[in-house]
Design an enzyme around this catalytic site. Structure first.
Site, short mmCIF file in Angstrom:
data_model
loop_
_atom_site.label_atom_id
_atom_site.label_comp_id
_atom_site.label_asym_id
_atom_site.label_seq_id
_atom_site.Cartn_x
_atom_site.Cartn_y
_atom_site.Cartn_z
N TYR A 22 24.23 -29.10 -13.15
CA TYR A 22 25.60 -28.98 -12.12
C TYR A 22 25.28 -30.10 -12.10
O TYR A 22 25.04 -31.04 -11.60
CB TYR A 22 25.90 -27.91 -11.50
CG TYR A 22 25.62 -28.18 -10.22
CD1 TYR A 22 24.10 -27.62 -9.90
CD2 TYR A 22 26.31 -28.41 -9.25
CE1 TYR A 22 23.75 -28.56 -8.13
CE2 TYR A 22 26.33 -28.75 -8.28
CZ TYR A 22 25.38 -28.90 -7.33
OH TYR A 22 24.75 -28.96 -5.77
N LYS A 26 19.75 -32.95 -10.14
CA LYS A 26 21.15 -31.78 -9.54
C LYS A 26 21.21 -29.54 -10.03
O LYS A 26 21.68 -29.95 -11.23
CB LYS A 26 22.10 -32.26 -10.30
CG LYS A 26 23.50 -31.67 -8.83
CD LYS A 26 24.46 -32.90 -8.61
CE LYS A 26 25.70 -32.58 -8.06
NZ LYS A 26 25.90 -33.06 -6.48
N GLU A 79 18.65 -36.92 3.28
CA GLU A 79 20.30 -36.87 3.10
C GLU A 79 20.87 -35.50 3.77
O GLU A 79 20.26 -35.10 4.56
CB GLU A 79 20.66 -37.38 1.88
CG GLU A 79 19.92 -35.19 0.41
CD GLU A 79 19.76 -36.01 -0.53
OE1 GLU A 79 21.39 -36.30 -1.41
OE2 GLU A 79 19.10 -35.32 -1.48
N LEU A 100 19.21 -36.87 -3.86
CA LEU A 100 20.21 -36.30 -5.28
C LEU A 100 20.74 -38.25 -5.40
O LEU A 100 21.62 -38.75 -4.04
CB LEU A 100 21.09 -36.20 -4.76
CG LEU A 100 22.02 -34.95 -6.12
CD1 LEU A 100 22.46 -35.87 -6.16
CD2 LEU A 100 20.46 -35.20 -7.00
C1 LIG Z 1 26.09 -33.99 -5.14
C2 LIG Z 1 24.84 -33.70 -4.09
C3 LIG Z 1 25.11 -35.56 -3.26
C4 LIG Z 1 26.67 -36.03 -3.60
O1 LIG Z 1 26.55 -37.01 -5.06
P1 LIG Z 1 28.03 -37.44 -5.67
O2 LIG Z 1 27.71 -37.47 -6.95
O3 LIG Z 1 28.08 -38.55 -4.85
O4 LIG Z 1 28.35 -36.36 -5.23
C5 LIG Z 1 24.30 -35.89 -2.65
N1 LIG Z 1 23.05 -34.91 -2.21
C6 LIG Z 1 23.17 -33.65 -2.42
C7 LIG Z 1 22.03 -32.72 -2.37
C8 LIG Z 1 23.92 -33.34 -4.10
O5 LIG Z 1 24.04 -31.87 -4.19
#
Ligand SMILES: *Cc1c(COP(=O)(O)O)cnc(C)c1O
Length: 282
Positions: A32, A146, A178, A202
């Site tokens: 996604y 993702k 993270e 990610l």
């Molecule tokens: C989507 C997401 C992020 C942040 O990514 P952006 O592209 O900045 O929205 C960070 N960590 C995880 C686990 C995510 O799924």
């Protein structure tokens, strides 16, 4: 009435039905993206859809789409719902097939769904900062994808919610990785530290924008793993994501970060981020 995206069509939400045997439903077998809409425009759409195509390719999902075709679908979705500020969610599953772990043979057509939601920017939180808790990172070893498999993230976020915190900062052993749905930064002596973009995190698009701002502002940006202790003793702590933007963390596990106030580097990154909203939305 809300219209959602179902493959190439826009349909009323109540009429949008997905199959009982969708592999997204059975296995979380899909990927996604979440893209921000500022002032009727998509923010960093190219980066998001490039990442979607990469996620698809990493799980061997063949998608009949390009950055351009995805951008125009999502733009139309925002327009038909007349959303000027908010976000678009788009997901792709491997498709519908009788439940069996291995990929279906012959191949089936991926199922693409999406919705748009209007909301305002989190001005007050950006101004005052929010709280976080720390928790063990129990996720798989391909966090760079993702993927729809979010159970580890869901449990981490639920843990944060239980303690009235905005985010759960995850660590593998002693190493901070993270947030449940955000990237994490510790600022020490004017240097911004964040975990390297490898399989443990990610690679956020907002993270990339923060890196650009650091280059513009001559702020040192170090992709270097750090410990939970380093995080808790940092001068400033920040999380970032498409929805949270550049969000200050002022308390971790009930203790103030430094003096508990939002720091200068955070403010400079937030100001720099505003400029990118202007220059990278279309
Ligand atoms: C989507 C997401 C992020 C942040 O990514 P952006 O592209 O900045 O929205 C960070 N960590 C995880 C686990 C995510 O799924």
């Amino acid at each position: 009435m809300t219209k959602v995206l179902l493959n190439e069509s826009f349909v009323e939400e109540q009429e949008a039905k997905v199959a009982f045997n969708d592999r997204g439903y059975n296995f979380g077998d899909g990927i996604y993206e979440y893209v921000r809409i500022y002032n009727h425009k998509l923010f960093t759409a190219k980066e998001h859809f490039e990442r979607l195509l990469r996620s698809a390719s990493e799980i061997g999902l063949e998608l009949n789409h390009t950055v351009e075709s995805l951008t125009s679908l999502v733009r139309e979705l925002a327009q038909v719902n007349d959303v000027s500020n908010g976000g678009v969610y788009i997901q792709v599953t491997r498709g519908v097939a009788p439940r069996d772990h291995a990929f279906p043979t012959p191949e089936v057509t991926p199922v693409l769904t999406g919705f748009v939601k209007a909301y305002d920017r989190p001005y007050q939180k950006l101004e005052e900062g929010v709280f976080a808790v720390t928790t063990e990172d129990i996720r798989w070893l391909r966090c760079d994808i993702k993927s729809l498999n979010l159970l580890g993230n869901v449990l981490a976020k639920e843990y944060a919610a239980k303690y009235n915190a905005e985010e759960a900062i995850q660590h593998r052993g002693d190493t901070v990785t993270e947030g449940a749905s955000s990237n994490v930064y510790a600022v020490k002596d004017d240097v911004v530290y964040t975990h390297p973009a490898n399989n443990y995190i990610l690679n956020g698009i907002t993270r990339r924008v923060i890196q650009w701002v650091c280059e513009d502002e001559n702020i040192e940006f170090k992709e270097e793993a750090f410990s939970v202790d380093f995080l808790k003793n940092a001068d400033e702590v920040i999380i970032s994501s498409t929805s949270a933007e550049v969000m200050p963390i002022v308390k971790i596990d009930g203790e103030d970060v430094a003096d508990g106030k939002v720091g200068d580097i955070t403010r400079r990154l937030q100001a720099g981020f505003e400029k990118y909203i202007q220059s990278h939305s279309e």
